[in-house]
Enzyme design. Structure first.
Site, PDB file in Angstrom:
ATOM      1  CE  LYS A 115      -9.854  -7.818   6.757  1.00  0.00           C
ATOM      2  NZ  LYS A 115     -10.897  -6.884   7.221  1.00  0.00           N
ATOM      3  NE  ARG A 143     -16.135  -3.820  10.374  1.00  0.00           N
ATOM      4  CZ  ARG A 143     -15.560  -4.888   9.840  1.00  0.00           C
ATOM      5  NH1 ARG A 143     -14.239  -5.018   9.900  1.00  0.00           N
ATOM      6  NH2 ARG A 143     -16.295  -5.844   9.293  1.00  0.00           N
TER       7      ARG A 143
END
Length: 352
Positions: free
Chosen positions: A36, A131
């Site tokens: 990514k 998260r």
């Protein structure tokens, strides 16, 4: 060249991947390479695969589509839970996805069943970074509900650390992950394919011989793409090569200027009130890149004697007084990038 550019050394990426894969293999760990940071560039994915990674990990559907359209048929792991509208795309294009929300998992099962498939999921557990993930106390009831679904299979248990909350991997929290994985196996009566102990930040424990036994997967991006300059801040992993990704831009002005702005001080274009030391007149250069393109705080000039002073949206100001030789208009200046800087530079339409 007419503007900022990121240069990617595919050889370094391949060698970094091989170094990490070979070391992980000694502990029974398979690595998924995270692409990514380079927007799922197929060339980068292929370099990682040549280096021996077991699969590619991505968070964006656009990147996954780019990888598949380029002919990459290696296993792909989806790192971010999808919106409901794109669940069919998950089942169709990825081999395993990280999941933590029962509503999403139920919809994945429904769609997969309709398509005649069983979709593999990695159930994420929150061990303190905050998260994503289910709380450990909710593990047993969550697993029981997932086991009743016919269209999904719990292929692994994983966690995320060192990200939002900056909670680092330790023997204790990763030991808890392994214990939760064993609970899941006992409940399901099946062995998990993966116990995923996080990302590049877990490599430090591996090198120190403190990574808990049982962990057999890591999702590694930064250490491959940047040689671990952020993972191994104090003691670098000598075999890893930095500078696989460099940012370059053009010098568009060089002038001797006062080091302290002149006039009544207020707010800059970003709502800040900067403070400047008075170091007298300094040779200053401007590069054609700014905050619209990159995280300025994540740039480190490669040439000695060059120092980042700050930036506006379009202009990067550099102190080049101590540079040898001093740069001239038309020269290129090169920077190392932090992971955050690389992410922004790669997604900017103004950076080649």
């Amino acid at each position: 060249m007419s503007g900022p550019q990121v240069a990617i050394d595919l050889g370094r990426i391949e060698r970094n991947a091989r170094t990490i894969v070979d070391r992980c293999a000694l502990s029974g760990i398979q690595v998924f390479g995270v692409t990514k940071g380079t927007c799922g560039m197929p060339q980068v994915a292929r370099a990682m695969l040549r280096g021996g990674v077991a699969g590619i990990a991505e968070s964006r559907f656009e990147n996954i589509r780019r990888l598949r359209d380029s002919g990459i048929n290696a296993p792909i792991m989806l790192l971010r839970s999808p919106p409901m509208a794109r669940i069919e795309e998950v089942v169709r294009t990825v081999d395993i996805s990280l999941q933590s929300e029962l509503a999403t998992i139920r919809e994945l099962s429904r769609i997969a069943e309709r398509m005649g498939r069983v979709h593999d999921i990695m159930l994420m557990i929150d061990l303190g970074d905050l998260r994503e993930g289910i709380w450990p106390n909710d593990l047993i009831p969550t697993v029981e509900q997932i086991l009743a679904l016919k269209g999904v299979r719990i292929a692994g248990i994983g966690t995320n650390l060192g990200c939002f909350g900056a909670i680092m991997p330790t023997e204790e929290n990763l030991g808890q992950l392994v214990a939760h994985a064993y609970k899941t196996e006992r409940l399901s009566g099946a062995r998990l394919d993966w116990i995923s102990g996080g990302a590049s930040s877990s490599l430090t424990l591996l090198l120190e011989g403190r990574l808990p036994a049982g962990i057999n997967n890591l999702r590694v991006g930064e250490a491959i793409l940047q040689g671990g300059i952020e993972t191994f801040r104090e003691t670098p992993w000598a075999e890893l090569e930095p500078d696989a990704c460099r940012l370059t831009s053009d010098i568009i002005e060089v002038k001797l200027n006062p080091s302290r702005p002149i006039g009544q001080s207020g707010y800059d274009a970003f709502g800040n009130q900067p403070v400047f030391a008075d170091d007298g007149d300094r040779l200053r250069a401007i590069a054609n890149i700014g905050r619209e393109d990159v995280l300025i705080e994540g740039l480190t000039p490669i040439a000695r004697g060059v120092r980042v002073l700050g930036a506006s949206s379009d202009h990067l100001l550099l102190d080049v007084t101590d540079a040898e030789p001093p740069p001239a208009v038309g020269d290129r200046v090169a920077f190392r990038m932090s992971y955050g800087a690389m992410l922004l530079a790669m997604t900017s339409e103004y950076v080649e």
